[in-house]
Design an enzyme around this catalytic site. Sequence first.
Site, PDB file in Angstrom:
ATOM      1  N   TYR A  71       0.833  -1.220   0.000  1.00  0.00           N
ATOM      2  CA  TYR A  71       0.000   0.000   0.000  1.00  0.00           C
ATOM      3  C   TYR A  71       0.860   1.259   0.000  1.00  0.00           C
ATOM      4  O   TYR A  71       0.480   2.262  -0.607  1.00  0.00           O
ATOM      5  CB  TYR A  71      -1.012  -0.017   1.162  1.00  0.00           C
ATOM      6  CG  TYR A  71      -2.236  -0.812   0.769  1.00  0.00           C
ATOM      7  CD1 TYR A  71      -3.258  -0.220   0.037  1.00  0.00           C
ATOM      8  CD2 TYR A  71      -2.328  -2.165   1.048  1.00  0.00           C
ATOM      9  CE1 TYR A  71      -4.353  -0.950  -0.388  1.00  0.00           C
ATOM     10  CE2 TYR A  71      -3.416  -2.908   0.628  1.00  0.00           C
ATOM     11  CZ  TYR A  71      -4.431  -2.294  -0.088  1.00  0.00           C
ATOM     12  OH  TYR A  71      -5.495  -3.027  -0.529  1.00  0.00           O
ATOM     13  N   ARG A  74       1.654   1.808  -3.549  1.00  0.00           N
ATOM     14  CA  ARG A  74       0.517   2.365  -4.298  1.00  0.00           C
ATOM     15  C   ARG A  74       0.258   3.821  -3.904  1.00  0.00           C
ATOM     16  O   ARG A  74      -0.116   4.645  -4.727  1.00  0.00           O
ATOM     17  CB  ARG A  74      -0.732   1.519  -4.060  1.00  0.00           C
ATOM     18  CG  ARG A  74      -0.649   0.166  -4.756  1.00  0.00           C
ATOM     19  CD  ARG A  74      -1.921  -0.626  -4.613  1.00  0.00           C
ATOM     20  NE  ARG A  74      -3.082   0.063  -5.124  1.00  0.00           N
ATOM     21  CZ  ARG A  74      -4.330  -0.207  -4.751  1.00  0.00           C
ATOM     22  NH1 ARG A  74      -4.566  -1.132  -3.846  1.00  0.00           N
ATOM     23  NH2 ARG A  74      -5.338   0.459  -5.268  1.00  0.00           N
ATOM     24  N   GLN A 105     -15.514   4.086  -7.340  1.00  0.00           N
ATOM     25  CA  GLN A 105     -14.937   2.892  -6.698  1.00  0.00           C
ATOM     26  C   GLN A 105     -13.451   3.123  -6.472  1.00  0.00           C
ATOM     27  O   GLN A 105     -12.772   2.286  -5.895  1.00  0.00           O
ATOM     28  CB  GLN A 105     -15.133   1.673  -7.614  1.00  0.00           C
ATOM     29  CG  GLN A 105     -16.579   1.358  -7.890  1.00  0.00           C
ATOM     30  CD  GLN A 105     -16.717   0.453  -9.111  1.00  0.00           C
ATOM     31  OE1 GLN A 105     -16.578  -0.760  -9.019  1.00  0.00           O
ATOM     32  NE2 GLN A 105     -16.992   1.038 -10.257  1.00  0.00           N
ATOM     33  N   VAL A 107      -9.943   4.754  -5.056  1.00  0.00           N
ATOM     34  CA  VAL A 107      -9.506   5.123  -3.715  1.00  0.00           C
ATOM     35  C   VAL A 107      -8.427   6.202  -3.770  1.00  0.00           C
ATOM     36  O   VAL A 107      -7.793   6.508  -2.772  1.00  0.00           O
ATOM     37  CB  VAL A 107      -8.988   3.867  -2.963  1.00  0.00           C
ATOM     38  CG1 VAL A 107     -10.108   2.857  -2.754  1.00  0.00           C
ATOM     39  CG2 VAL A 107      -7.818   3.202  -3.703  1.00  0.00           C
ATOM     40  N   HIS A 123     -15.313   2.786  -1.910  1.00  0.00           N
ATOM     41  CA  HIS A 123     -14.306   1.809  -1.453  1.00  0.00           C
ATOM     42  C   HIS A 123     -13.222   2.427  -0.575  1.00  0.00           C
ATOM     43  O   HIS A 123     -12.171   1.837  -0.387  1.00  0.00           O
ATOM     44  CB  HIS A 123     -13.674   1.109  -2.668  1.00  0.00           C
ATOM     45  CG  HIS A 123     -14.651   0.229  -3.411  1.00  0.00           C
ATOM     46  ND1 HIS A 123     -14.396  -0.308  -4.641  1.00  0.00           N
ATOM     47  CD2 HIS A 123     -15.892  -0.207  -3.068  1.00  0.00           C
ATOM     48  CE1 HIS A 123     -15.440  -1.031  -5.036  1.00  0.00           C
ATOM     49  NE2 HIS A 123     -16.357  -0.981  -4.094  1.00  0.00           N
ATOM     50  N   GLY A 189     -15.339   3.887 -17.136  1.00  0.00           N
ATOM     51  CA  GLY A 189     -14.105   3.180 -16.771  1.00  0.00           C
ATOM     52  C   GLY A 189     -14.256   2.145 -15.683  1.00  0.00           C
ATOM     53  O   GLY A 189     -13.372   2.005 -14.843  1.00  0.00           O
ATOM     54  N   THR A 190     -15.374   1.412 -15.716  1.00  0.00           N
ATOM     55  CA  THR A 190     -15.507   0.319 -14.746  1.00  0.00           C
ATOM     56  C   THR A 190     -15.907  -0.957 -15.476  1.00  0.00           C
ATOM     57  O   THR A 190     -16.746  -0.929 -16.382  1.00  0.00           O
ATOM     58  CB  THR A 190     -16.504   0.656 -13.606  1.00  0.00           C
ATOM     59  OG1 THR A 190     -16.677  -0.507 -12.790  1.00  0.00           O
ATOM     60  CG2 THR A 190     -17.850   1.131 -14.110  1.00  0.00           C
ATOM     61  N   SER A 191     -15.294  -2.079 -15.056  1.00  0.00           N
ATOM     62  CA  SER A 191     -15.579  -3.364 -15.698  1.00  0.00           C
ATOM     63  C   SER A 191     -16.930  -3.908 -15.256  1.00  0.00           C
ATOM     64  O   SER A 191     -17.500  -4.764 -15.925  1.00  0.00           O
ATOM     65  CB  SER A 191     -14.478  -4.372 -15.330  1.00  0.00           C
ATOM     66  OG  SER A 191     -14.451  -4.535 -13.931  1.00  0.00           O
TER      67      SER A 191
HETATM   68  P1  NAD Z   1     -11.386  -2.695 -13.270  1.00  0.00           P
HETATM   69  O1  NAD Z   1      -9.903  -2.760 -13.335  1.00  0.00           O
HETATM   70  O2  NAD Z   1     -12.116  -3.948 -13.030  1.00  0.00           O
HETATM   71  O3  NAD Z   1     -11.910  -2.138 -14.683  1.00  0.00           O
HETATM   72  C1  NAD Z   1     -11.346  -1.019 -15.306  1.00  0.00           C
HETATM   73  C2  NAD Z   1     -12.199  -0.677 -16.508  1.00  0.00           C
HETATM   74  O4  NAD Z   1     -11.721   0.528 -17.056  1.00  0.00           O
HETATM   75  C3  NAD Z   1     -12.158  -1.737 -17.617  1.00  0.00           C
HETATM   76  O5  NAD Z   1     -13.481  -2.016 -18.051  1.00  0.00           O
HETATM   77  C4  NAD Z   1     -11.337  -1.058 -18.723  1.00  0.00           C
HETATM   78  O6  NAD Z   1     -11.744  -1.459 -20.021  1.00  0.00           O
HETATM   79  C5  NAD Z   1     -11.655   0.398 -18.468  1.00  0.00           C
HETATM   80  N1  NAD Z   1     -10.642   1.362 -18.912  1.00  0.00           N
HETATM   81  C6  NAD Z   1      -9.291   1.239 -18.890  1.00  0.00           C
HETATM   82  N2  NAD Z   1      -8.713   2.367 -19.319  1.00  0.00           N
HETATM   83  C7  NAD Z   1      -9.718   3.231 -19.621  1.00  0.00           C
HETATM   84  C8  NAD Z   1      -9.741   4.573 -20.090  1.00  0.00           C
HETATM   85  N3  NAD Z   1      -8.621   5.249 -20.356  1.00  0.00           N
HETATM   86  N4  NAD Z   1     -10.952   5.159 -20.261  1.00  0.00           N
HETATM   87  C9  NAD Z   1     -12.096   4.487 -20.020  1.00  0.00           C
HETATM   88  N5  NAD Z   1     -12.127   3.213 -19.570  1.00  0.00           N
HETATM   89  C10 NAD Z   1     -10.947   2.595 -19.375  1.00  0.00           C
HETATM   90  O7  NAD Z   1     -11.762  -1.579 -12.211  1.00  0.00           O
HETATM   91  P2  NAD Z   1     -13.135  -1.269 -11.471  1.00  0.00           P
HETATM   92  O8  NAD Z   1     -14.277  -1.590 -12.362  1.00  0.00           O
HETATM   93  O9  NAD Z   1     -12.991   0.070 -10.882  1.00  0.00           O
HETATM   94  O10 NAD Z   1     -13.271  -2.301 -10.264  1.00  0.00           O
HETATM   95  C11 NAD Z   1     -12.244  -2.886  -9.541  1.00  0.00           C
HETATM   96  C12 NAD Z   1     -11.738  -2.253  -8.266  1.00  0.00           C
HETATM   97  O11 NAD Z   1     -10.627  -1.510  -8.610  1.00  0.00           O
HETATM   98  C13 NAD Z   1     -12.555  -1.303  -7.503  1.00  0.00           C
HETATM   99  O12 NAD Z   1     -12.934  -1.928  -6.326  1.00  0.00           O
HETATM  100  C14 NAD Z   1     -11.598  -0.138  -7.153  1.00  0.00           C
HETATM  101  O13 NAD Z   1     -11.673   0.142  -5.786  1.00  0.00           O
HETATM  102  C15 NAD Z   1     -10.286  -0.662  -7.513  1.00  0.00           C
HETATM  103  N6  NAD Z   1      -9.187   0.148  -8.037  1.00  0.00           N
HETATM  104  C16 NAD Z   1      -9.072   1.488  -7.827  1.00  0.00           C
HETATM  105  C17 NAD Z   1      -8.001   2.183  -8.366  1.00  0.00           C
HETATM  106  C18 NAD Z   1      -7.899   3.670  -8.146  1.00  0.00           C
HETATM  107  O14 NAD Z   1      -8.275   4.168  -7.093  1.00  0.00           O
HETATM  108  N7  NAD Z   1      -7.412   4.408  -9.137  1.00  0.00           N
HETATM  109  C19 NAD Z   1      -7.040   1.518  -9.126  1.00  0.00           C
HETATM  110  C20 NAD Z   1      -7.167   0.135  -9.298  1.00  0.00           C
HETATM  111  C21 NAD Z   1      -8.257  -0.531  -8.760  1.00  0.00           C
END
Ligand code: NAD
Length: 254
Positions: A71, A74, A105, A107, A123, A189-191
Site C-alpha cells: 500500500y 501504491r 470505486q 480510492v 471503497h 471506466g468500470t468493468s
Molecule cells: P477494473 O480494473 O475492473 O476495470 C477497469 C475498466 O476501465 C475496464 O473495463 C477497462 O476497459 C476500463 N478502462 C481502462 N482504461 C480506460 C480509459 N482510459 N478510459 C475508459 N475506460 C478505461 O476496475 P473497477 O471496475 O474500478 O473495479 C475494480 C476495483 O478496482 C474497484 O474496487 C476499485 O476500488 C479498484 N481500483 C481502484 C483504483 C484507483 O483508485 N485508481 C485503481 C485500481 C483498482
Amino acid sequence: MEALSDTAKLAAQKIASARALTVLTGAGISKESGIPTFRDARDGLWAKYDPHELATREGFLANPRIVWEWYEYRRDMVRKAVPNPGHLALAAIEKLISECTVITQNVDGLHQTAGTGNVIELHGNIMRNKCFEEDRVVRSWDDRTVPPTCSCGSPIRPDVVWFGEPLPAALLERAFTVSRASDVMMVVGTSGFVQPAASLPVVALQSGAWIVQVNIEPTPLSAEVHVFIEGKSGLVLPYIVRCLEEILGNRSPY
Ligand code: NAD
C-alpha cells in the site's frame, strides 16, 4: 470521429436536460493519470499480485509488513498522480448541472483533487488509515513498527474496502438512493465485476434513467445501456463537456 460526435452530442443533450445526474466511475478513469487498473490483462495490478494476499483481512494478518509496504508503494503512485482531462471534465460538468453526484470505486482521491465536490467514495481512500481492530480512522500512530501501531496496540491499515468486507452502510445507501433518483447516469471506466457497485447502473435503469457508458471496450453492461461510447475517458469526457457548453450557452446559471 463522426460516431463519437453523434453519441457525445446525444449524451450532452441528455445531461443538459437532466434533473439529477449520477456518474459512476472505476479504475479506468484514473488509468490516464498513470494508476493501473485491477483487471487490465497487460498491466493491471492483479496480473502481478494475488488479491488474496494483499487485499483481504486474512492476507494482512498473515503478512502485515508486506501488505503495508504494497500500500505504501501504491500511495507513492497516487501522490505523484495528477487528475487527467477525464477527471477535470467531470468537475466541469458538476459546475454546469444543478444536481450531480459522482460515485467512485476509486480510492485515489483524484476526483476531489480535480475539483469535484460531491463525491461518494464507495471503497474508501488509500491515503487514509484506520485501526485494524477498532475500525476507526486514525491520524497519528506509533511508527516504530511496520505497519505502524494504534494507541490500542493493534496494527494500522489503509482505510479501503478489502475483498470480503462490507462497504460502509451509509455511503452504500446514499449511492443506491441517488442512483434510483437520477434521470441520467454516466458509467465511466468500470468493468462492472465488483459488487455491489455494479448494481448501481442496474437500479438506475430499472428506475427509468437514461444511461451512457464510456469505456475503452464493451463490458456486460454495454448491451443494457442506451449509448455505449468506446474510447478513453480522457478524450471522450472533455468532448462531452464542449458539446454541453455549446448546448447550455447562456442557459447555464453558473
Ligand atoms: P477494473 O480494473 O475492473 O476495470 C477497469 C475498466 O476501465 C475496464 O473495463 C477497462 O476497459 C476500463 N478502462 C481502462 N482504461 C480506460 C480509459 N482510459 N478510459 C475508459 N475506460 C478505461 O476496475 P473497477 O471496475 O474500478 O473495479 C475494480 C476495483 O478496482 C474497484 O474496487 C476499485 O476500488 C479498484 N481500483 C481502484 C483504483 C484507483 O483508485 N485508481 C485503481 C485500481 C483498482
